[in-house]
Design a protein around this motif. Structure first.
Motif, short mmCIF file in Angstrom:
data_model
loop_
_atom_site.label_atom_id
_atom_site.label_comp_id
_atom_site.label_asym_id
_atom_site.label_seq_id
_atom_site.Cartn_x
_atom_site.Cartn_y
_atom_site.Cartn_z
N THR A 27 0.83 -1.20 0.00
CA THR A 27 0.00 0.00 0.00
C THR A 27 0.87 1.25 0.00
O THR A 27 2.03 1.21 0.39
N ARG A 28 0.29 2.38 -0.39
CA ARG A 28 0.99 3.66 -0.36
C ARG A 28 -0.01 4.79 -0.09
O ARG A 28 -1.10 4.82 -0.68
N GLY B 10 -13.89 -8.06 2.22
CA GLY B 10 -13.69 -8.30 0.80
C GLY B 10 -12.45 -7.64 0.24
O GLY B 10 -12.03 -7.96 -0.88
N ILE B 11 -11.85 -6.72 0.99
CA ILE B 11 -10.59 -6.10 0.57
C ILE B 11 -9.48 -7.14 0.49
O ILE B 11 -8.59 -7.05 -0.36
N ASP C 152 -7.54 -1.22 -5.21
CA ASP C 152 -8.52 -0.21 -5.62
C ASP C 152 -9.68 -0.16 -4.64
O ASP C 152 -10.17 0.92 -4.29
N ARG C 153 -10.14 -1.33 -4.21
CA ARG C 153 -11.25 -1.40 -3.26
C ARG C 153 -10.85 -0.77 -1.92
O ARG C 153 -11.64 -0.06 -1.29
N PHE C 154 -9.62 -1.03 -1.50
CA PHE C 154 -9.12 -0.45 -0.25
C PHE C 154 -9.03 1.07 -0.35
O PHE C 154 -9.51 1.79 0.53
N PHE D 12 -11.06 3.94 1.81
CA PHE D 12 -10.28 4.95 2.52
C PHE D 12 -10.82 6.35 2.22
O PHE D 12 -11.10 7.14 3.13
N VAL D 13 -11.00 6.65 0.94
CA VAL D 13 -11.48 7.97 0.55
C VAL D 13 -12.94 8.17 0.95
O VAL D 13 -13.31 9.22 1.49
#
Length: 359
Positions: A246-247, A293-294, A341-343, A347-348
């Protein structure tokens, strides 16, 4: 006519039951080394607080990335800025159970430098009774008049088998709770923690040199040993191996900045980007609990900590089932891969959403 009334009342009862089920929130206590402002510790707490599906019963704080006193202050101030001062902040352990700074410095002279020493890191060091920098301003609210271990115990006895314990830092508070009352782990619903390192694929020198070294476990190895051997119903681990995928990028922060929530404004002002290794350590552990599901791949391992005072002191030990020790070690669900992408979307979405309440 009578059958019509019976059908009406049955339908109304079903609707009431379904509504109640939808509104029931997942109870969680956040146990965190709550460095701030922003950063992985505060941002992970924000995700859990911002989720409409959670009831955050409290935040218990432990020395780790920073000293206890300043972590408590950063957390109180963050809750003030997002309008969630209803959540109690409970101070916990100021020092690890056994490890001490001077002994660690002597250990480094013998075995090599450790990249991150948390509150002891020389370039950030200050005495534990000082706050350090508070760019977001000092809090006007106060922490709870209770210690973390007893708060944790009181809550699991009040809500047996209902509370997830989320651990994002060293496990000192949890180990103290277990030592006071060995029933603690069994009364919780589950333990979810960010920590441990197995064999991460990364060019980060911190883990290339020591692939089983991870700060949360290393900082208080004896506490992690106690916690990992306790009889939890379920243990879920987000290790370094998946965190380094992740970043926190400029692009991701800019997506959060488009929101007008108090949480988004907090991140927009205080988010920190540092070099090439801006991992979303604790945020991933929190998000994967909110949305399983992430996680696209996981495995069961048995886990403990090296307590010998040699070169591997504090490193992660792990075994598959047929090789594990014969006594005490517990099964741990270890996350191996994720849908990035799901994570990032979760987050957003959470940080830009209006703050929910615990009601």
């Amino acid at each position: 006519m009578k059958s019509g009334r019976v059908w009406f009342f049955a339908a109304a009862l079903l609707l009431t039951t379904l509504t109640s089920f939808r509104q029931e929130k997942r109870k969680i206590i956040i146990d965190q080394d709550a460095a701030g402002p922003a950063g992985t510790d505060q941002q992970s707490m924000l995700l859990l607080i911002q989720s409409p599906q959670t009831e955050v019963l409290g935040i218990t704080v432990v020395t780790g990335d920073q000293w206890l006193r300043e972590e408590v202050a950063h957390t109180l101030r963050m809750l003030e800025l997002i309008g969630r001062t209803d959540i109690p902040v409970v101070p916990g352990a100021e020092y690890p159970l056994v490890r001490r700074q001077q002994e660690t410095e002597q250990w480094e002279q013998r075995y090599g430098t450790v990249a991150w020493l948390g509150a002891w890191t020389p370039r950030f060091y200050h005495p534990p009774d000082q706050l350090g920098e508070m760019p977001e301003g000092k809090p006007s609210t106060s922490p709870a008049n209770e210690d973390a271990a007893h708060f944790l115990l009181r809550m699991v006895h009040k809500f047996p088998n209902q509370i997830t314990i989320y651990a994002g830092g060293p496990m000192t508070n949890l180990a103290q709770a277990i030592s006071i009352d060995p029933q603690f782990a069994g009364l919780a619903k589950e333990l979810v923690f960010m920590g441990a390192s197995l064999n991460p694929r990364t060019d980060d020198p911190e883990f290339m040199n020591a692939p089983t070294h991870e700060f949360n476990i290393w900082f208080d190895p004896e506490a992690a040993h106690i916690v990992l051997r306790a009889p939890w119903k379920k243990i879920v681990c987000t290790p370094v191996d998946i965190s380094v995928k992740t970043r926190l990028s400029t692009e991701l922060v800019n997506r959060v900045k488009t929101g007008n929530s108090a949480a988004a404004r907090y991140i927009a002002k205080y988010a920190r980007l540092r070099g090439n290794y801006n991992y979303l350590w604790d945020e991933l552990a929190a998000a994967a609990w909110l949305d399983p599901g992430i996680i696209t791949k996981k495995e069961i391992l048995y886990m403990d900590v090296d307590l010998d005072r040699g070169a591997g002191y504090g490193n992660t030990l792990s075994w598959v089932a047929h090789d594990k020790p014969k006594i005490e070690v517990q099964a741990v669900e270890v996350q191996d891969d994720l849908d990035l992408d799901r994570f990032y979307k979760l987050f957003v979405d959470l940080l830009t959403a209006p703050a929910p309440t615990n009601n």
